[in-house]
Design an enzyme around this catalytic site. Structure first.
Site, PDB file in Angstrom:
ATOM      1  N   ASP A 167       0.819  -1.220   0.000  1.00 53.66           N
ATOM      2  CA  ASP A 167       0.000   0.000   0.000  1.00 53.66           C
ATOM      3  C   ASP A 167       0.849   1.266   0.000  1.00 53.66           C
ATOM      4  O   ASP A 167       0.434   2.306   0.539  1.00 53.66           O
ATOM      5  CB  ASP A 167      -0.938   0.006   1.210  1.00 53.66           C
ATOM      6  CG  ASP A 167      -0.183  -0.084   2.533  1.00 53.66           C
ATOM      7  OD1 ASP A 167       0.741  -0.909   2.635  1.00 53.66           O
ATOM      8  OD2 ASP A 167      -0.516   0.667   3.467  1.00 53.66           O
ATOM      9  N   ARG A 223      10.929   3.890  -3.644  1.00 53.62           N
ATOM     10  CA  ARG A 223      11.323   2.490  -3.891  1.00 53.62           C
ATOM     11  C   ARG A 223      11.753   2.304  -5.348  1.00 53.62           C
ATOM     12  O   ARG A 223      12.728   1.616  -5.627  1.00 53.62           O
ATOM     13  CB  ARG A 223      10.166   1.529  -3.578  1.00 53.62           C
ATOM     14  CG  ARG A 223       9.552   1.695  -2.196  1.00 53.62           C
ATOM     15  CD  ARG A 223      10.357   1.022  -1.091  1.00 53.62           C
ATOM     16  NE  ARG A 223       9.704   1.230   0.189  1.00 53.62           N
ATOM     17  CZ  ARG A 223      10.065   2.160   1.088  1.00 53.62           C
ATOM     18  NH1 ARG A 223      11.095   2.945   0.863  1.00 53.62           N
ATOM     19  NH2 ARG A 223       9.395   2.291   2.224  1.00 53.62           N
ATOM     20  N   LYS A 231      -6.490  -0.563   6.633  1.00 59.54           N
ATOM     21  CA  LYS A 231      -5.313  -0.267   7.464  1.00 59.54           C
ATOM     22  C   LYS A 231      -5.172   1.232   7.699  1.00 59.54           C
ATOM     23  O   LYS A 231      -5.421   2.034   6.795  1.00 59.54           O
ATOM     24  CB  LYS A 231      -4.057  -0.785   6.782  1.00 59.54           C
ATOM     25  CG  LYS A 231      -2.851  -0.784   7.723  1.00 59.54           C
ATOM     26  CD  LYS A 231      -1.535  -0.804   6.989  1.00 59.54           C
ATOM     27  CE  LYS A 231      -1.140   0.607   6.584  1.00 59.54           C
ATOM     28  NZ  LYS A 231       0.192   0.670   5.979  1.00 59.54           N
ATOM     29  N   GLU A 261      -2.573   0.054  13.298  1.00 55.87           N
ATOM     30  CA  GLU A 261      -1.108   0.087  13.200  1.00 55.87           C
ATOM     31  C   GLU A 261      -0.518   1.318  13.896  1.00 55.87           C
ATOM     32  O   GLU A 261      -0.366   2.379  13.292  1.00 55.87           O
ATOM     33  CB  GLU A 261      -0.671   0.083  11.727  1.00 55.87           C
ATOM     34  CG  GLU A 261       0.854   0.093  11.571  1.00 55.87           C
ATOM     35  CD  GLU A 261       1.333   0.128  10.111  1.00 55.87           C
ATOM     36  OE1 GLU A 261       0.491   0.218   9.207  1.00 55.87           O
ATOM     37  OE2 GLU A 261       2.546   0.085   9.892  1.00 55.87           O
ATOM     38  N   LYS A 267      -1.245  -4.300  14.185  1.00 59.01           N
ATOM     39  CA  LYS A 267       0.022  -4.297  13.407  1.00 59.01           C
ATOM     40  C   LYS A 267       1.026  -3.403  14.131  1.00 59.01           C
ATOM     41  O   LYS A 267       1.104  -2.198  13.878  1.00 59.01           O
ATOM     42  CB  LYS A 267      -0.253  -3.789  11.987  1.00 59.01           C
ATOM     43  CG  LYS A 267       0.998  -3.677  11.119  1.00 59.01           C
ATOM     44  CD  LYS A 267       0.679  -3.508   9.647  1.00 59.01           C
ATOM     45  CE  LYS A 267       1.923  -3.222   8.846  1.00 59.01           C
ATOM     46  NZ  LYS A 267       1.732  -3.312   7.398  1.00 59.01           N
ATOM     47  N   GLY A 282       9.440  -2.218   9.471  1.00 59.64           N
ATOM     48  CA  GLY A 282       9.954  -0.960  10.012  1.00 59.64           C
ATOM     49  C   GLY A 282      11.372  -0.564   9.632  1.00 59.64           C
ATOM     50  O   GLY A 282      11.945   0.303  10.277  1.00 59.64           O
ATOM     51  N   GLY A 283      11.968  -1.228   8.626  1.00 58.35           N
ATOM     52  CA  GLY A 283      13.335  -0.879   8.253  1.00 58.35           C
ATOM     53  C   GLY A 283      14.342  -1.950   8.656  1.00 58.35           C
ATOM     54  O   GLY A 283      15.547  -1.788   8.438  1.00 58.35           O
ATOM     55  N   GLY A 329       6.081  -4.763   4.494  1.00 53.84           N
ATOM     56  CA  GLY A 329       6.170  -4.049   3.219  1.00 53.84           C
ATOM     57  C   GLY A 329       7.570  -4.256   2.670  1.00 53.84           C
ATOM     58  O   GLY A 329       7.828  -5.131   1.836  1.00 53.84           O
TER      59      GLY A 329
HETATM   60  C1  5MM Z   1       3.945  -0.358   2.374  1.00 55.97           C
HETATM   61  O1  5MM Z   1       4.102   0.885   3.048  1.00 55.97           O
HETATM   62  C2  5MM Z   1       2.957   1.323   3.776  1.00 55.97           C
HETATM   63  C3  5MM Z   1       2.503   2.664   3.289  1.00 55.97           C
HETATM   64  O2  5MM Z   1       3.473   3.641   3.580  1.00 55.97           O
HETATM   65  P1  5MM Z   1       3.264   5.164   3.095  1.00 55.97           P
HETATM   66  O3  5MM Z   1       1.989   5.626   3.634  1.00 55.97           O
HETATM   67  O4  5MM Z   1       4.478   5.856   3.665  1.00 55.97           O
HETATM   68  O5  5MM Z   1       3.318   5.142   1.605  1.00 55.97           O
HETATM   69  C4  5MM Z   1       3.276   1.325   5.288  1.00 55.97           C
HETATM   70  O6  5MM Z   1       2.233   1.811   6.053  1.00 55.97           O
HETATM   71  C5  5MM Z   1       3.528  -0.101   5.661  1.00 55.97           C
HETATM   72  O7  5MM Z   1       2.356  -0.856   5.526  1.00 55.97           O
HETATM   73  C6  5MM Z   1       4.004  -0.240   7.095  1.00 55.97           C
HETATM   74  O8  5MM Z   1       4.882   0.773   7.460  1.00 55.97           O
HETATM   75  C7  5MM Z   1       4.746  -1.548   7.201  1.00 55.97           C
HETATM   76  O9  5MM Z   1       5.719  -1.605   6.194  1.00 55.97           O
HETATM   77  P2  5MM Z   1       7.175  -2.029   6.561  1.00 55.97           P
HETATM   78  O10 5MM Z   1       7.990  -1.680   5.344  1.00 55.97           O
HETATM   79  O11 5MM Z   1       7.572  -1.236   7.783  1.00 55.97           O
HETATM   80  O12 5MM Z   1       7.098  -3.501   6.822  1.00 55.97           O
END
Ligand code: 5MM
Length: 344
Positions: free
Chosen positions: A24, A33, A137, A180, A222, A265-266, A294
């Site tokens: 998302d 990305r 979400k 989340e 989450k 989270g990185g 993500g």
């Molecule tokens: C995939 O990234 C999601 C959307 O981020 P933006 O609103 O900044 O575009 C983000 O919410 C994501 O679902 C969560 O942070 C979990 O992703 P990670 O990369 O931390 O697993």
């Protein structure tokens, strides 16, 4: 609200051996990305990239329970005209939708953010449901910075309130909310500071969820793990992250919640997998513990694909491998040497 049906969807999202693909990324994030792999962020490229993942049959049918989509994606069609939502459903996975509209500066709280998007949310949820979304979400962002004295209790309360408002609206629209509250791991704080702040954030969030009458059986949490900040000199071991995260969640998350699906989270791909695996090895948990990654699911397929049609197979293989590794971790069955083997 039909709570039995919400609970069925929530249970399916966190079923053993499966987890959620967070695809998302909003416009700005997906551009970041794509910049990293030198691909232009056009609507067609975004569609091609996501279609590649949703058509990765093994990954989608065996290891992925649901996919979080961005607004653009939920209305998009694959190259052959099939709606992307249909591809997800045909694989037996559940389509979901990110409904927050990002963050804004929180007045009176320098350096802190509040997530926005509650206006007209009830109407938007109705349209998303008609389009096939069965879960949603909303991400709140809490930063830790000792020098500026954050997070403030104000930021924690305001964000918890918005998360609960969103969750209540989702359930009224027969959509399972993923709640989340993300405590960022960007700072130089140690794991114990992360533990304390996340505990405060989770307690406040569940307090607000109760006040606003959200049915805990019909939601998925989450959260971040209890983990050292990226710039902290002392990085906690896999065992310490697992032990402290499980202890923290047991003290804050009621057993009525069907499942917990972590954000990455990185963390690196393998760290995120190893941490999830170590937690599930502890066992005896009141809720399912799985992934909603993500970056930790997509970094490898993005690199393998790099925007080239001839790399679609390689991208799908990389995605299948990561999904498989995390599936094993969600059952406490992952082994580091499996990382060397190619996807089945
Ligand atoms: C995939 O990234 C999601 C959307 O981020 P933006 O609103 O900044 O575009 C983000 O919410 C994501 O679902 C969560 O942070 C979990 O992703 P990670 O990369 O931390 O697993």
């Amino acid at each position: 609200m039909n709570l039995a049906d919400l609970n069925k969807v929530a249970q399916a999202m966190v079923q053993p051996g499966k987890g959620i693909l967070a695809a998302d990324e909003s416009g700005g994030t997906i551009k970041k990305r794509f910049d990293a792999i030198k691909v232009e962020s056009t609507e067609d490229n975004r569609r091609d990239y996501r279609e590649m993942m949703f058509r990765a049959k093994d990954a989608m049918t065996k290891y992925i329970s649901g996919v979080i989509l961005y607004d653009e994606t939920i209305w998009q069609k694959a190259k052959d005209g099939t709606p992307l939502v249909k591809l997800i459903e045909q694989a037996g996975a559940i389509p979901g939708i990110k409904v927050d509209e990002g963050t804004q500066a929180l007045p009176g709280c320098p350096g802190e953010l509040v997530t926005v998007g509650l206006d007209k949310l009830a109407e938007r949820l109705k349209k998303y449901y008609e389009q096939g979304a069965r879960f949603a979400k909303w991400r709140a962002v809490i930063d830790i910075n000792a020098a500026s004295g954050i997070p403030s209790m104000t930021a924690i309360r305001v964000n918890a309130h918005a998360l609960a408002r969103y969750a209540a609206l989702c359930q009224a629209a027969q959509i399972v909310p993923i709640v989340e509250p993300e405590v960022l791991m960007d700072g130089d704080h140690d794991i114990d500071r992360c533990y304390d702040v996340t505990t405060r954030v989770l307690n406040k969030t569940f307090q607000e969820l109760r006040v606003q009458r959200v049915a805990l059986e019909g939601m998925v949490l989450k959260p971040n793990m209890a983990i050292s900040g990226k710039k902290c000199a002392k990085q906690a071991s896999v065992e310490e992250v697992a032990e402290k995260t499980v202890r923290m969640l047991k003290s804050c998350v009621p057993a009525a919640v069907p499942g917990i699906a972590f954000l990455s989270g990185g963390q690196s791909d393998e760290e995120a997998t190893a941490h999830l695996d170590a937690m599930n090895r502890i066992g005896n948990l009141p809720w399912g513990l799985t992934f909603s990654y993500g970056r930790a699911l997509q970094a490898a397929p993005q690199k393998a694909w790099s925007g080239k049609a001839e790399n679609v197979g390689a991208g799908q293989q990389a995605f299948t491998h990561r999904a498989h590794m995390n599936s094993l971790a969600s059952k406490g069955e992952w082994k580091a040497d499996l990382e060397k083997k190619k996807a089945a």
